[in-house]
Write a protein that holds these residues in place. Structure first.
Motif, PDB file in Angstrom:
ATOM      1  N   THR A  24      -8.243   1.382  -8.173  1.00 55.81           N
ATOM      2  CA  THR A  24      -7.811   0.009  -8.427  1.00 55.81           C
ATOM      3  C   THR A  24      -6.299  -0.141  -8.390  1.00 55.81           C
ATOM      4  N   LEU A  25      -5.572   0.957  -8.529  1.00 53.60           N
ATOM      5  CA  LEU A  25      -4.109   0.881  -8.461  1.00 53.60           C
ATOM      6  C   LEU A  25      -3.614   0.585  -7.051  1.00 53.60           C
ATOM      7  N   THR A  26      -4.435   0.789  -6.049  1.00 50.35           N
ATOM      8  CA  THR A  26      -4.040   0.396  -4.692  1.00 50.35           C
ATOM      9  C   THR A  26      -4.623  -0.962  -4.320  1.00 50.35           C
ATOM     10  N   PHE A  27      -5.800  -1.276  -4.846  1.00 44.19           N
ATOM     11  CA  PHE A  27      -6.459  -2.527  -4.462  1.00 44.19           C
ATOM     12  C   PHE A  27      -5.848  -3.741  -5.150  1.00 44.19           C
ATOM     13  N   ALA A  28      -5.630  -3.659  -6.447  1.00 48.42           N
ATOM     14  CA  ALA A  28      -5.146  -4.808  -7.211  1.00 48.42           C
ATOM     15  C   ALA A  28      -3.766  -5.301  -6.746  1.00 48.42           C
TER      16      ALA A  28
ATOM     17  N   GLY B 274       0.819  -1.217   0.000  1.00 47.29           N
ATOM     18  CA  GLY B 274       0.000   0.000   0.000  1.00 47.29           C
ATOM     19  C   GLY B 274       0.844   1.254   0.000  1.00 47.29           C
ATOM     20  N   LEU B 275       1.918   1.241   0.774  1.00 44.30           N
ATOM     21  CA  LEU B 275       2.818   2.396   0.805  1.00 44.30           C
ATOM     22  C   LEU B 275       3.489   2.614  -0.545  1.00 44.30           C
ATOM     23  N   LEU B 276       3.955   1.523  -1.150  1.00 42.89           N
ATOM     24  CA  LEU B 276       4.601   1.645  -2.459  1.00 42.89           C
ATOM     25  C   LEU B 276       3.620   2.096  -3.536  1.00 42.89           C
ATOM     26  N   SER B 277       2.403   1.563  -3.513  1.00 44.25           N
ATOM     27  CA  SER B 277       1.437   1.981  -4.533  1.00 44.25           C
ATOM     28  C   SER B 277       0.983   3.424  -4.306  1.00 44.25           C
ATOM     29  N   SER B 278       0.875   3.843  -3.069  1.00 43.80           N
ATOM     30  CA  SER B 278       0.539   5.246  -2.795  1.00 43.80           C
ATOM     31  C   SER B 278       1.659   6.175  -3.231  1.00 43.80           C
ATOM     32  N   LEU B 279       2.881   5.750  -3.007  1.00 41.67           N
ATOM     33  CA  LEU B 279       4.030   6.540  -3.462  1.00 41.67           C
ATOM     34  C   LEU B 279       4.042   6.630  -4.985  1.00 41.67           C
ATOM     35  N   LEU B 280       3.754   5.524  -5.656  1.00 41.84           N
ATOM     36  CA  LEU B 280       3.695   5.522  -7.109  1.00 41.84           C
ATOM     37  C   LEU B 280       2.581   6.440  -7.611  1.00 41.84           C
TER      38      LEU B 280
END
Length: 89
Positions: A48-52, A32-38
């Motif tokens: 969906t970029l955080t859920f998937a 979650g931290l990495l996807s939020s940073l991205l």
């Protein structure tokens, strides 16, 4: 069953549950931290970029940790069942 035994049994069960769930929680937190940073870097705000990625990471981790989970849960169950005669006092 006296209160000390009940409290010890409850404490053991809660600590074991945390022990089992910790790898999953840590994985979800890191992904979650990495996807939020991205998302912050690329300015994409798609839910969906955080859920998937979390779902994929959890599924992969569950597949990898299945032998450990089964062994740990069965050992804990056997330990609790073996302690049951002592709980009747």
């Amino acid at each position: 069953m006296n209160p000390e035994i009940a409290i010890d049994l409850f404490k053991t069960t809660v600590m074991f549950a945390l022990y089992i769930v910790a790898p999953f929680l840590i994985t979800v937190m890191v992904v979650g931290l990495l996807s939020s940073l991205l998302q912050s870097v690329t300015s994409l705000q798609e839910p969906t970029l955080t859920f998937a990625p979390k779902l994929i990471a959890l599924a992969g981790l569950a597949l990898v940790l299945t032998p450990w989970l089964l062994r740990s849960i069965s050992e804990f169950t056997i330990t609790i069942i073996n302690r049951m005669p002592g709980l009747a006092h």
